[in-house]
Write a protein that holds these residues in place. Structure first.
Motif: not given
Length: 174
Positions: A148-170
């Motif tokens: 499921x990680x490979x086919x589904x939730x890895x992309x969700x994790x990366x997308x949310x991480x990118x958004x949270x990273x933006x909030x924390x550092x930009x």
């Protein structure tokens, strides 16, 4: 004498621990401070990603690995709303990796709270499945999480991480 290979190895145990830590953090979002919550997610999500990529299960797949849903829809929604409230107007971000973006003239938005709640659902269901289960069931759960990680939730994790990273550092209060 050859040692019998265990289905559950050190990496699997670390992954299970991270899933538990993630669920506990999401369940506590209601009492969290926004910046501390973001910082906590920025520490947990990459570790969860790495642990999921390192999942290896020493068992023969006799049956299709599958995790039943055990998360109640109301509980999912409560977790999502708590994160949404915590993120406030910053909960929504533009999603650039959405497949529909190719065909759209308008931006596609996504929600941090929904992404984190989706990850919560995956990890909660997994933990519910393996709680007090024999090694063979834990192994099947780990195989399902890996797939499921490979086919589904890895992309969700990366997308949310990118958004949270933006909030924390930009993020700017201008």
């Amino acid at each position: 004498m050859q040692k019998k290979s265990s289905i559950v190895n050190t990496n699997s145990i670390a992954f299970i621990g991270l899933c538990s830590e993630y669920c506990n953090t999401l369940e506590g979002a209601r009492e969290a401070e926004r910046d501390e919550f973001i910082e906590r997610m920025l520490h947990l999500l990459p570790r969860l990603y790495i642990a999921a990529t390192d999942l290896s299960v020493n068992m023969i797949e006799d049956e299709e690995p599958y995790i039943d849903s055990s998360l109640d829809e109301d509980y999912y929604e409560a977790v999502r709303r708590n994160v949404e409230y915590l993120m406030g107007p910053d909960d929504i971000y533009l999603e650039v990796f959405e497949e529909d973006m190719k065909y759209s003239d308008t931006p596609v938005s996504a929600s941090i709270s929904e992404g984190l709640a989706d990850l919560f659902q995956v990890t909660f269901n997994f933990l519910s499945m393996i709680r007090d289960a024999p090694d063979e069931i834990v192994g099947l759960g780990l195989l399902a999480m890996r797939d499921d990680f490979r086919g589904y939730w890895s992309a969700i994790l990366c997308n949310v991480l990118r958004a949270l990273n933006h909030l924390a550092y930009n993020y700017s209060n201008d």
